[in-house]
Design a protein around this motif. Structure first.
Motif, PDB file in Angstrom:
ATOM      1  N   ARG A   1     -13.441   2.602  -1.421  1.00  0.00           N
ATOM      2  CA  ARG A   1     -13.381   2.114  -0.046  1.00  0.00           C
ATOM      3  C   ARG A   1     -12.208   2.742   0.703  1.00  0.00           C
ATOM      4  NH1 ARG A   1     -17.738   0.947   1.608  1.00  0.00           N
ATOM      5  NH2 ARG A   1     -18.072   2.651   0.152  1.00  0.00           N
ATOM      6  N   ALA A   2     -11.031   2.779   0.067  1.00  0.00           N
ATOM      7  CA  ALA A   2      -9.843   3.317   0.736  1.00  0.00           C
ATOM      8  C   ALA A   2      -9.975   4.818   0.963  1.00  0.00           C
ATOM      9  CB  ALA A   2      -8.601   3.010  -0.084  1.00  0.00           C
ATOM     10  N   GLY A   3     -10.556   5.542  -0.008  1.00  0.00           N
ATOM     11  CA  GLY A   3     -10.694   6.987   0.153  1.00  0.00           C
ATOM     12  C   GLY A   3     -11.598   7.361   1.312  1.00  0.00           C
ATOM     13  N   ARG A   4     -12.725   6.690   1.413  1.00  0.00           N
ATOM     14  CA  ARG A   4     -13.634   6.991   2.530  1.00  0.00           C
ATOM     15  C   ARG A   4     -12.987   6.624   3.868  1.00  0.00           C
ATOM     16  NH1 ARG A   4     -19.049   7.632   0.428  1.00  0.00           N
ATOM     17  NH2 ARG A   4     -19.206   6.932  -1.737  1.00  0.00           N
ATOM     18  N   LEU A   5     -12.249   5.520   3.884  1.00  0.00           N
ATOM     19  CA  LEU A   5     -11.579   5.101   5.113  1.00  0.00           C
ATOM     20  C   LEU A   5     -10.512   6.101   5.533  1.00  0.00           C
ATOM     21  CD1 LEU A   5     -11.027   2.902   7.268  1.00  0.00           C
ATOM     22  CD2 LEU A   5      -9.430   1.885   5.636  1.00  0.00           C
ATOM     23  N   ILE A   6      -9.705   6.562   4.574  1.00  0.00           N
ATOM     24  CA  ILE A   6      -8.642   7.522   4.901  1.00  0.00           C
ATOM     25  C   ILE A   6      -9.239   8.852   5.352  1.00  0.00           C
ATOM     26  CG2 ILE A   6      -6.746   8.858   3.886  1.00  0.00           C
ATOM     27  CD1 ILE A   6      -6.152   6.397   2.141  1.00  0.00           C
TER      28      ILE A   6
END
Length: 526
Positions: free
Chosen positions: A373-378
């Motif tokens: 989730r964090a990787g796609r958001l960043i």
């Protein structure tokens, strides 16, 4: 053979309704929407043709403009669906040895087995009633009804076969689809530019109509007007234009089928290209979330399904500036930053669906839900943050005060963060069919319309609910006229957006880890 192709198209069309309830729902909504528009046009045609005082020039103008619009739709729609696996794509008949003449006629007639053809037929019947006040015009409209239908189908098939024959590469399809999408966004600036070339719109319309009647777009719709006025020389000229259009469409289809069936392109096996460096993977940290962010950012740069959003945003900015210069309404530019933030935040609501079978990499490598989730958001925020800030600063360069600029930037960033955080949860919980890898960004897979409409409508409603605190602060700020509320609005929107990002990533990670097998099964079926 022609009858067999027609029956095949009929069976494929009706069998598509057995795929899913979402497909049926989306088709029904689209059909009702088109029927509503055509119904209003049909009613206007009937009333205009039965008026006590007939304005022949107005009827001619409206007929030509509507006919040109219908012709353009038949031209443009194949570009939109060029990336999809069309049921009657000529490439699917290569191995059957169908005679070329029968295939051309069959493809042209199968184009009439569609909702669009039914809606066009309703409009053409309205054309007959539109000219019922003159016997010659009525007879002409009635006789040209089948001619226009087959012309529309032939031209549409010429576009489809041309794309399949000469523009079948992925880059060509993506370029056509993104170009069509950009032109849709830029329709208003283009019309404004055309209007500025004339003293007024009323001066522009007659000249535009006269020009359209000398082109394939409006020649067919102008035939009843020529018959009513007794201009048989112009009538013969426009019949010649239509005949030339039909002949050219047949020649294009024949040449495209010759290219597809007898002279297919032979792609040589090129050797492996030398890879230099790790690309974006070298720009992000060597961590699970960094690898996901690099992969997501690569998608944004090289996958046209994502890149279409990046192309539309500059066109959307130009559209807003042109509308502001014409209408003089400040809210058009004030809404630019928040709208861009919402568009970018919503763009990752289907990130898992876009992965398709590549989602197996995340499962087999054991990527945690938080890292995914964090990787796609960043990956989104790496360019989404500066793009949103730039869009929100455009009003500052034109008319806003410092406090208003700060509040506007804060609200835009807050909406980007809030929508992106909500998308982190939605994409892990709700999936729906999207264009497959390699398809055009505007292609619509079967069964996607209904579920897509429900998810997008739900996200829009949820976003409006999430923005209620900002709406309340804006109202208080306008009523009190104190700059303090502007500062609170900007800073509060960003803090709330950060909080929603944290909540969205945490909840999305839990859903992701709990339903990985189901997610992979769903996106693989799409």
């Amino acid at each position: 053979m022609v009858a067999t192709l027609i029956r095949l198209k009929k069976d494929l069309t009706f069998n598509a309704f057995n795929q899913s309830g979402w497909h049926i729902l989306g088709t029904v909504f689209a059909g009702l929407y088109g029927l509503g528009i055509v119904g209003m046009v049909f009613s206007a045609q009937v009333m205009a043709g039965g008026a006590e005082v007939i304005d022949s020039q107005f009827i001619r103008t409206s007929s030509v403009l509507m006919g040109s619009a219908v012709f353009l739709l038949w031209l443009i729609i194949p570009v939109f669906i060029s990336g999809a696996d069309a049921a009657m794509n000529p490439r699917q008949f290569i191995t059957y040895g169908i005679p070329r003449r029968g295939l051309i006629l069959g493809l042209a007639l199968t184009g009439l087995v569609s909702i669009g053809a039914v809606l066009t037929l309703v409009w053409l019947i309205g054309q007959v009633l539109h000219w019922r006040w003159d016997p010659a015009a009525t007879a002409t409209a009635l006789l040209t009804l089948p001619l226009l239908l087959i012309t529309f189908s032939l031209v549409s098939q010429a576009v489809t076969t041309s794309i399949s024959a000469w523009l079948s590469g992925r880059r060509s399809r993506d370029f056509l689809a993104i170009l069509a999408l950009s032109l849709m966004v830029m329709i208003y600036p283009i019309m404004v530019g055309l209007q500025s070339a004339f003293s007024s719109l009323s001066d522009a319309v007659p000249s535009v109509v006269d020009f359209l009647t000398l082109t394939p777009l409006g020649a067919g719709a102008a035939l009843p007007a020529d018959a009513a006025a007794g201009h048989w020389g112009a009538f013969a000229l426009r019949v010649g234009i239509l005949a030339a259009t039909v002949g050219l469409a047949v020649l294009v289809i024949r040449a495209a089928l010759l290219k597809i069936t007898e002279r297919p392109a032979v792609h040589g096996s090129a050797g492996p290209k030398d890879a230099k460096g790790l690309g974006l993977f070298a720009r992000f940290p060597a961590t699970p979330w960094g690898a996901v962010a690099a992969r997501a950012s690569t998608y944004w740069l090289k996958d046209s399904r994502y890149g279409g959003t990046l192309v539309v945003i500059p066109a959307f900015v130009v559209l807003a500036i042109v509308m502001y210069s014409q209408l003089g309404q400040p809210w058009i530019l004030l809404a630019l930053g928040p709208v861009v933030g919402w568009m970018l935040g919503f763009a990752i609501s289907a990130d898992i669906s876009y992965d398709h079978s590549a989602f197996a990499l995340h499962i087999t490598s054991g990527v945690s839900g938080t890292a995914d989730r964090a990787g796609r958001l960043i990956g989104l925020l790496s360019f989404g943050l500066p793009a949103t800030v730039l869009a929100s600063l455009i009003p500052a360069l034109m008319f806003t005060e410092p406090v208003t600029t700060l509040a506007l930037v804060g609200v835009s960033l807050g909406l980007l963060l809030s929508t992106a955080g909500f998308s982190c949860l939605v994409s892990a919980r709700f999936t729906y069919p999207v264009p497959r890898p390699g398809d055009g960004p505007l292609s619509q897979p079967s069964g996607s319309t209904g579920r897509l409409m429900i998810v997008q409508l739900g996200m829009l409603v949820a976003t409006l609910i999430l923005m209620l605190p900002e709406v309340i602060l804006v109202i208080v700020w306008l009523l009190s006229d104190a700059s303090l509320w502007g500062w609170l609005l900007g800073i509060g929107a960003v803090l709330k957006g950060l909080a929603l990002v944290w909540i969205g990533v945490r909840l999305g990670a839990r859903v992701y880890e709990r339903s990985q097998p189901e997610l992979f099964q769903a996106v693989s079926q799409y």
